[in-house]
Scaffold this active site. Structure first.
Site, mmCIF file in Angstrom:
data_model
loop_
_atom_site.group_PDB
_atom_site.id
_atom_site.type_symbol
_atom_site.label_atom_id
_atom_site.label_comp_id
_atom_site.label_asym_id
_atom_site.label_seq_id
_atom_site.Cartn_x
_atom_site.Cartn_y
_atom_site.Cartn_z
ATOM 1 N N THR C 82 14.832 13.208 -30.375
ATOM 2 C CA THR C 82 15.771 13.154 -31.500
ATOM 3 C C THR C 82 16.064 14.531 -32.094
ATOM 4 O O THR C 82 17.140 14.747 -32.653
ATOM 5 C CB THR C 82 15.213 12.253 -32.623
ATOM 6 O OG1 THR C 82 13.942 12.764 -33.035
ATOM 7 C CG2 THR C 82 15.054 10.821 -32.135
ATOM 8 N N ASP C 83 15.116 15.448 -31.951
ATOM 9 C CA ASP C 83 15.260 16.696 -32.715
ATOM 10 C C ASP C 83 16.426 17.558 -32.256
ATOM 11 O O ASP C 83 16.988 18.309 -33.058
ATOM 12 C CB ASP C 83 13.947 17.492 -32.666
ATOM 13 C CG ASP C 83 12.926 16.944 -33.650
ATOM 14 O OD1 ASP C 83 13.314 16.621 -34.783
ATOM 15 O OD2 ASP C 83 11.754 16.826 -33.280
#
Lengths: 161, 161, 161, 161
Positions: C82-83
């Protein structure tokens, strides 16, 4: 027979923090685990500070001993980190309390798939009610005397010395 | 110490059949449960016909007794349906084998959320190694003698008579 | 319609290592997740190196783009950390492939209780088959265009810029 | 975009009753599933009577249609039993509402291991936001038009007629 369960943290109670992606401690899983076990034996849950057992200091082990001394129950299960479980057992053993004290924990946190935590909790609850007074480590189906147990970290198992 | 686990079916081992939407029996969950428990004690798993314990006949209970008699292990856990667990215990008890025989099971199947099965399995494995020879029922944190246990079906709990 | 699912790691695929107590990567959870989804649509699973997306370099994103370019399927789901999901989307978007490419992931690893991973996988598989060609981020019930999405790390949610 | 999710029961929402050992209905799993999905899209959950879809009568399907007509949302997911999902779709389709209505469900109840329910819920939420108005069945990775879908009960899959 009444049972006391003492939460001290360890792998059993590790929790995934979705904001930073790390495993740490939040609320203990033990209230949910105890409810799920549908215990018909009276049980007291005592929650001490939840710690990674590698971070446990002498004062932390003294606090565990104090809980055992203060307990009115004769059967006590201590949920503890695996890395220094024998060290805490070695503090409790020489106190020679007239109680059956069983340390247990988990190789995989309770909240992660394929965890052994719930089995070990049941195992320890059985041993704590069935063995004579003394201090034991109960992990993955084997019961150890407090003064003859070590964790084999490479293999991820407990064994006698 | 070696442990024998005998699968006989019951709620513990019920399996959802997605083709007809019913709960029945397929492969036992015990091999997976035993692997998940990471047992360090030697264990023999014996699988008898998996039955709803309401369907158990005298011959089925005789087969369980024969397994206990033939076992070379002195600690035996029998995973059994809850509805007639006391009846099977009443067949095993009078045989007075020199073994610790512990019947257990589950209120919720192993494969369903919030099941007590894995706890009970651990609990029974602890009791079977720690108590003297005899026949016991071990459910949800309480150990019962074989001749003083009944299931309270309205409440869904085991209790003394 | 055939679907391609590309594994690149991220929180979705994090695995608990019981020997050292850390979350890392081992085998992808996607084969098990795909089997569990009982997909009736033909699916190709492509496994790239599993990485924490904070560790992704330009070459890693170029590899994801190359996979999309080489794919014969017109619907592609990329399971990603997700980052830096928006950063990879920003590499894929300008390529303007005639394919519907959907990046998804999870806030909680697939193997941890209460994970959103399996929902997000289903969500992305739906979006990938239903939207026109383009590059999208699909997380927790919201679809974003590749050039108007960011992760709010403090809140743990995706949102428009 | 706001999403409406309508619970009508079916395999998705079956619950194990530990007192009588049967699968039936209690509280819907959808509030827990929605929380677990960490939806960032606004969602309204509407709970109709939870029914096995084999027990659905004309009046029950009329109630589902009425919910769709009354909804202010343009994207609607209906969680429904698999056995008569096409029949309900055949009631909704001819109404030709200006909304995207997606029926989904599960082959395995949400609360049972290895369930497809959470994937299907995500899949339907994606399809409902991405497809043009119409009535669809979305199961296990495939989207069907309401008038060209049937359940193959022997194989346990949905397919075109």
């Amino acid at each position: 027979m009444t049972l006391r369960i003492v939460a001290t943290g360890g792998t059993f109670d590790k929790h995934y923090n979705e904001l930073n992606g790390t495993l740490g401690f939040a609320d203990s899983h033990l209230p949910a685990a105890i409810a799920r076990a549908r215990l018909t034996v009276p049980v007291e849950l005592e929650q001490l500070p939840l710690l990674d057992s590698l971070d446990m200091q002498d004062a932390d082990r003294a606090r565990v001993l104090a809980s055992c001394q203060a307990a009115t129950e004769s059967a006590i299960v201590i949920v503890h980190g695996t890395d220094t479980m024998p060290e805490t057992a070695a503090v409790l053993g020489p106190a020679a309390l007239a109680k059956t004290i069983v340390l247990t924990g988990a190789m995989i946190p309770y909240e992660i798939d394929n965890s052994d935590a719930f089995f070990n909790l049941g195992f320890a609850c059985g041993v704590a009610q069935a063995l004579p007074p003394g201090v034991y480590v109960a992990m993955n189906g084997t019961v150890f005397d407090w003064n003859n147990v070590q964790k084999n970290r490479a293999a991820g198992v407990f064994q006698t010395k």
